[in-house]
Design an enzyme around this catalytic site. Sequence first.
Site, short mmCIF file in Angstrom:
data_model
loop_
_atom_site.label_atom_id
_atom_site.label_comp_id
_atom_site.label_asym_id
_atom_site.label_seq_id
_atom_site.Cartn_x
_atom_site.Cartn_y
_atom_site.Cartn_z
N GLU A 175 -11.20 0.78 -4.47
CA GLU A 175 -10.15 -0.11 -3.97
C GLU A 175 -10.65 -1.51 -3.69
O GLU A 175 -11.74 -1.70 -3.13
CB GLU A 175 -9.55 0.46 -2.69
CG GLU A 175 -8.55 1.58 -2.92
CD GLU A 175 -7.66 1.79 -1.70
OE1 GLU A 175 -7.43 2.95 -1.34
OE2 GLU A 175 -7.24 0.77 -1.12
N GLY A 190 -2.29 2.94 -6.59
CA GLY A 190 -3.17 3.22 -7.73
C GLY A 190 -2.68 4.40 -8.55
O GLY A 190 -2.73 4.38 -9.79
N CYS A 205 -5.34 6.57 -3.38
CA CYS A 205 -4.64 5.28 -3.39
C CYS A 205 -3.27 5.50 -4.03
O CYS A 205 -3.17 5.86 -5.19
CB CYS A 205 -5.43 4.25 -4.19
SG CYS A 205 -4.67 2.62 -4.22
N CYS A 221 0.85 -1.19 0.00
CA CYS A 221 0.00 0.00 0.00
C CYS A 221 0.89 1.24 0.00
O CYS A 221 1.88 1.29 0.71
CB CYS A 221 -0.94 0.00 1.19
SG CYS A 221 -0.09 0.06 2.75
N HIS A 231 -3.77 -3.76 -10.21
CA HIS A 231 -4.49 -2.55 -10.61
C HIS A 231 -5.03 -2.68 -12.02
O HIS A 231 -4.37 -3.22 -12.91
CB HIS A 231 -3.55 -1.34 -10.53
CG HIS A 231 -3.15 -1.03 -9.13
ND1 HIS A 231 -3.89 -0.23 -8.30
CD2 HIS A 231 -2.10 -1.46 -8.40
CE1 HIS A 231 -3.30 -0.16 -7.11
NE2 HIS A 231 -2.21 -0.91 -7.15
#
Length: 328
Positions: A260, A272, A269, A112, A202
Amino acid sequence: MLSSSASSSSSIAIRCRRQRRHRSSSSVGVRASLDNAPIEFKKYQGLGNDFILIDNRDRATMKLSAKRASELCDRNFGVGADGVIFAMPPTQSGEDYAMRMYNSDGTEPEMCGNGIRCLARFVSDCDGLPPKAYKVGTLAGLIQPELRADGQVAVDMGEPIFEPSQVPTTIPATRDGKVVRGEVPVDGETWLVTAVSMGNPHCVTFGRFNECDQGGLHLDTFPLSTFGPKLESHAAFPRKCNVEFTEVKSRNYVKMNVWERGAGATLACGTGACATVVAGVLEGRVDRKCTVELPGGPLEIEWRESDNRVIMTGPAEYVFSGAVHPRC
Ligand code: ZDP
């Protein structure tokens, strides 16, 4: 009747047994109370993507279960957060510490972006250290956040992964082993997506067939909660995916709304945003240095040509502290 010494020894034995029992019961009690002792946490956020941070460097197992973490993420019945992040002991030499995380639905992602910036700030605050760089072990490999004197956190997010089986996606490669503008059917329409892994999967899209080349998406009116879940759980992504709906404003500035995996619509994100710029470069829409404007604010992303690594820069802010019961 036992002799005093005998009796005394036996009574001591009885006493010890009773104590042991007591101790063991009390140590069990102590153990139980230790296990049930409130756990201190600190809340941090990166562009509104918010996390419960727990210092777990004193043991190899996470102090909270996935179920309990998910309960605590609830914005009414819990603390409220997009996820729970644990600072863990290093898992390999060369690491300063490691990171494990639960999404708000209790699933565990590999990596993350906003979270690792918050983790670096958290550890620095916990240890009372000046801004510095860290080597952090994650399920996606070694990631290197650096706390800068200007308050921003710059993170070397590593190299993007395109091999379809590693993203993972079942969409066949369309160009040089990569899924670029791959076709995904949803409710009779065809979305054109580029699949990228930043350690976590993703699905980046600039729109449906035709639409993505004629003006693209208009995020102000885009029904994120209609299409987000449909692409998140699409069969084309066997381990689900994070979905980035992107509107290009210029070659160095895009707007992006994210749905998400395991958390739904969030304000930002980091992984992302990295995937969005990588996909934008592959689709010839943006340059390698680009600002990604998310609902929670901007992230600066650079996909370096020199070493193929992605650098993400953005904020990480402390919010408040508290303590929670581990319960289950
Ligand atoms: O891959 C996933 O399941 C993500 N939901 C993990 C969390 C990603 C995060 N929002 C980020 O900034 O990359 C923390």
